[in-house]
Design an enzyme around this catalytic site. Sequence first.
Site, short mmCIF file in Angstrom:
data_model
loop_
_atom_site.label_atom_id
_atom_site.label_comp_id
_atom_site.label_asym_id
_atom_site.label_seq_id
_atom_site.Cartn_x
_atom_site.Cartn_y
_atom_site.Cartn_z
CG HIS A 12 -0.27 0.12 2.54
ND1 HIS A 12 -0.75 -0.46 3.67
CD2 HIS A 12 0.85 0.78 2.93
CE1 HIS A 12 0.04 -0.18 4.70
NE2 HIS A 12 1.02 0.58 4.28
CG HIS A 59 -0.37 4.31 7.83
ND1 HIS A 59 -1.29 3.75 6.98
CD2 HIS A 59 0.75 3.56 7.69
CE1 HIS A 59 -0.75 2.72 6.35
NE2 HIS A 59 0.49 2.59 6.76
CG HIS A 193 7.99 -1.11 4.57
ND1 HIS A 193 7.11 -2.14 4.75
CD2 HIS A 193 7.29 0.03 4.88
CE1 HIS A 193 5.94 -1.67 5.13
NE2 HIS A 193 6.02 -0.36 5.24
CD GLU A 240 2.50 -1.43 6.77
OE1 GLU A 240 2.32 -0.27 7.16
OE2 GLU A 240 2.79 -1.70 5.58
C1 DHB Z 1 6.10 3.90 3.02
C2 DHB Z 1 5.50 2.66 3.20
C3 DHB Z 1 4.41 2.51 4.05
O1 DHB Z 1 3.81 1.31 4.29
C4 DHB Z 1 3.88 3.61 4.68
O2 DHB Z 1 2.78 3.44 5.42
C5 DHB Z 1 4.48 4.87 4.53
C6 DHB Z 1 5.59 5.00 3.69
C7 DHB Z 1 7.27 4.07 2.10
O3 DHB Z 1 7.80 3.09 1.59
O4 DHB Z 1 7.66 5.20 1.82
FE FE Z 2 2.19 1.40 5.80
#
Ligand code: DHB
Ligand code: FE
Length: 280
Positions: A12, A59, A193, A240
């Site tokens: 996402h 978020h 991530h 996540e």
């Molecule tokens: C990013 C990824 C995310 O899941 C998020 O909520 C905010 C930023 C990113 O990769 O920049």
């Molecule tokens: Fe996210």
Amino acid sequence: MGRIVAGVGTSHVPAIGVAVDLGKTQEPYWKPLFDGYEPAREWLSKVEPDVVILVYNDHGTAFSLEVIPTFAIGVAREFPPADEGWGPRPVPIVKGHPELAWHMAESLILDEFDITIVNEMSVDHGLTVPLSIACGEPKEWPFPVIPLAVNVVQYPPPTGRRCFDLGRSIRKAVDAYDEDLKVVIFGTGGMSHQLHGERAGVINKDFDQRFLNDLTQDPQRLVELPHIEYVREAGAEGIEMVMWLIMRGALGDDITEVYQNYHVPASNTAAGLIILENNS
Ligand code: DHB
Ligand code: FE
């Protein structure tokens, strides 16, 4: 009777939404990622779901540290887009399906999943980016959406097993709905991530690809994964991915993987997509 015909797992990343909104999808950085979404869009437009249940995380947009529901279901008629960072996306308002949503709330709670019922809620990139990935830029979203929010922001998030079991209970609820409805469930977020600290930028292709493959081949291995393993292997925000297990739990044992795509990098993450058809 309602029927969950398929599950979709997808990332996402907010920057994907911005690329769509600013017309950048054909630029060299984004084109390979968006090319990988085409088969999924075609598939979904052929399936024509009556309703989508979209499992995602907020978020700090609709919820904050003041109120942290572990699981919450949106039962409203409409959910306006809103966001931190880049602000609300210029996308259509998300229409809900209050009848099925209330039925699910009742069925889940009687099945001992005490889900929070939300009458008023905005939806952020966690929900609108998967819709853009799956549908492109329609004037109206082609189906009503039931938002199902999961806390993966503030420790402790739910376990993978709890998520999988919630998926099972969602399936039971949909099966018991008294109208014929074709339902697709989305599990979203991830993949590997981390956005902060010394390990910011971590991406673990092996972990992600094994996760994708095991959704079909060995979901029980994924159900057993402890939080610490997601965080160690896939970065803090890799947690996540537990939301994908709600989607997987809502499908039966007999499934067919019809599409898989994995692309690195999309902003700070690895972007995964999978489509699983439910044969049972
Ligand atoms: C990013 C990824 C995310 O899941 C998020 O909520 C905010 C930023 C990113 O990769 O920049
Ligand atoms: Fe996210």
